[in-house]
Structures are given as structure tokens and as C-alpha cells.
Design an enzyme around this catalytic site. Structure first.
Site, PDB file in Angstrom:
ATOM      1  N   ASP A  67       0.838  -1.198   0.000  1.00  0.00           N
ATOM      2  CA  ASP A  67       0.000   0.000   0.000  1.00  0.00           C
ATOM      3  C   ASP A  67       0.874   1.251   0.000  1.00  0.00           C
ATOM      4  OD1 ASP A  67       0.907  -0.214   2.693  1.00  0.00           O
ATOM      5  OD2 ASP A  67      -0.945  -1.222   3.252  1.00  0.00           O
ATOM      6  N   HIS A 138      -8.167  -4.879   9.866  1.00  0.00           N
ATOM      7  CA  HIS A 138      -7.853  -4.611   8.457  1.00  0.00           C
ATOM      8  C   HIS A 138      -6.528  -5.253   8.052  1.00  0.00           C
ATOM      9  CE1 HIS A 138      -5.644  -0.893  10.015  1.00  0.00           C
ATOM     10  NE2 HIS A 138      -4.751  -1.413   9.192  1.00  0.00           N
ATOM     11  N   GLU A 143     -10.034  -1.365   5.023  1.00  0.00           N
ATOM     12  CA  GLU A 143     -10.727  -1.093   6.271  1.00  0.00           C
ATOM     13  C   GLU A 143     -11.985  -1.955   6.391  1.00  0.00           C
ATOM     14  OE1 GLU A 143      -9.180   0.421   8.422  1.00  0.00           O
ATOM     15  OE2 GLU A 143      -8.497   2.430   7.920  1.00  0.00           O
TER      16      GLU A 143
END
Length: 260
Positions: A67, A138, A143
Site C-alpha cells: 500500500d 484490516h 478497512e
């Protein structure tokens, strides 16, 4: 799903580092997906130690990000590109050419998400993806209530996640609100998923992910769908598991040839 309970974070780091090293011995150009934060640091430290001791050759290894923050310059010390370069790529003696990640500064962020998803496929897919777990369950930055079929995309962080990450910044106001993250569907395409969790604060999330129902409310529970998922937890993070004794017994009886 295999659950391995270790004494502490150092033992977890060594166990996972050896699994990565074994993979690289079998496939020198393996694509390793890495996570950021404080939890995986023992893994990277143990793997770097193996490189220094000539126990494994990482010269052909490839690294990819899970990410990235949206809007942080790539050179910002807390951009995940900077973190991965500092904590993984450099200690392993790799070059920038061996590293791939999403562009959180792209003019068209949505297109950058699609492009990164395609790039992972074109690279042959992720061989081993290391994951952490948030206190809300998560994985990546998927999320709660993220689609279990989601692809790499933009996500808005919850207040809880931003507060958890504020320790890496000079206060909550500096933590970005948006990120690019591999989606749960993307993550599940990796050949081996390894989730590391340490500390009492992660105990509830671990228990829900491992023993709870499959639910978008607990994104990490999607690991229950994967044919080769390993959850490595220290005693504190394992404290909420009802089947902890069973997990200990099955791992103790595991044949050495089976690997992680």
C-alpha cells in the site's frame, strides 16, 4: 489456515525470515510482498542477517509494496516507498530496479491503482505476501466492510487507523486521509500469505480473523479462503484464541519437510 504461536516477536521474525530465505533458495527471483509498520521489522532484520551471513542470496529477489499514502511525496520519510527502501531494499542489498509500488503522487490516482494491479500480474504474481493486521481487523488498508473481491484501489482511512499511524508522524494532522492499497481480492492471489501479529492490542482482531466468521467487517478473515495462509502470533496476540492449545499441538507435530 495454519496458526503458529511463537514466544515473542523475535522468534516470529526468524521463522518468517527463514521461510522467505527458503523460498529464495528455490526461486531466486521470487516476488516478496512486504508490509510496513513496526510489527514486520524483526522479519526484515532476521532476513538481512541471513544475507550478511551468506545463508541466502537475495541478488535476484524482487520486492513489492502492499500500500501507499496518497499525496505524500515519494521522498517523504514516511511514504511507504521510503520506508520499504530504508527497511527492506537497502538492508538486503537490493537496488531500486528490484522494487515496485503504487504511485501515490500520480495525477490520476485511480489509473495508478489499476496500473499497479496489472503490474503485479505481469510480474508473475506475488510469491509470498507478508501482512500485518490492524486493531480493527484490516489487512493492507482494507478497512472494515471492504469488499472481499476488491482490487487495488483508493481507500479512505478510518479515524482509528489514522490515530494508530500518528506515532510515525508529528501528530494526527499530518497523517493522510487516503491511501492506495492492494484489494483483498488482489492479496488473495499471492501464492502464500503470511500474517504476523504481536502484542495484546492485536489479540481481539487475531481471534476474529482466525476463529470468527468470514466477514467484510473483519477483512483479515478473508485469509480463511486462501489455500496457503499462515498466521504467526506471539503469546500476547494469541491470548484470545479459543483453539490455542490445538494450534500449538498441530505445529509441534508438523513434519519438518512441510515447511511454513
Amino acid at each position: 489456515m495454519e496458526v503458529v504461536i511463537v514466544p515473542d516477536s523475535a522468534a516470529g521474525g526468524e521463522l518468517i525470515a527463514e521461510a522467505m530465505a527458503d523460498l529464495l533458495r528455490r526461486k531466486p527471483d521470487a516476488l516478496l510482498g512486504v508490509a510496513t509498520g513496526s510489527t514486520p521489522l524483526p522479519v526484515y532484520e532476521a532476513l538481512a542477517a541471513k544475507v550478511r551471513a551468506s545463508e541466502v542470496d537475495t541478488s535476484h529477489a524482487r520486492i513489492c509494496q502492499l500500500d501507499e499514502y496518497v499525496g505524500l511525496p515519494s521522498g517523504h520519510p514516511e511514504s511507504y516507498r521510503s520506508v520499504v527502501l530504508r527497511e527492506v531494499v537497502e538492508p538486503l542489498g537490493l537496488t531500486d530496479a528490484s522494487f515496485m509500488g503504487p504511485d501515490g503522487t500520480a495525477e490520476d490516482v485511480a489509473a495508478a491503482c489499476i496500473g499497479y494491479d496489472h503490474a503485479l500480474t505481469e510480474a508473475g504474481g506475488v510469491d509470498l505476501q507478508l501482512l500485518g493486521i490492524g486493531t480493527d481487523g484490516h489487512i493492507g488498508f482494507n478497512e472494515p466492510c471492504s469488499s472481499l473481491a476488491s482490487r487495488t484501489r483508493i481507500k479512505t482511512l478510518t479515524d482509528r487507523t489514522r490515530q494508530d499511524n500518528a506515532r510515525f508522524f508529528n501528530g494526527l494532522d499530518e497523517v493522510p486521509h487516503h491511501v492506495i492499497t492492494q484489494g483483498i481480492g488482489t492479496i488473495l492471489e499471492a501464492r502464500h500469505l503470511v500474517l504476523l501479529a504481536t502484542g495484546k492490542a492485536k489479540a481481539d482482531a487475531v481471534a476474529l480473523a482466525v476463529e470468527g466468521p468470514l466477514s467484510a467487517l473483519v477483512p483479515a478473515s478473508a485469509l480463511q479462503l486462501h489455500p496457503h495462509a499462515t498466521v504467526v502470533v506471539d503469546e500476547a496476540a494469541a491470548s484470545g484464541l479459543k483453539l490455542a492449545d490445538y494450534f500449538r499441538a498441530t505445529y509441534a507435530a508438523k513434519p519438518a519437510w512441510q515447511g511454513l
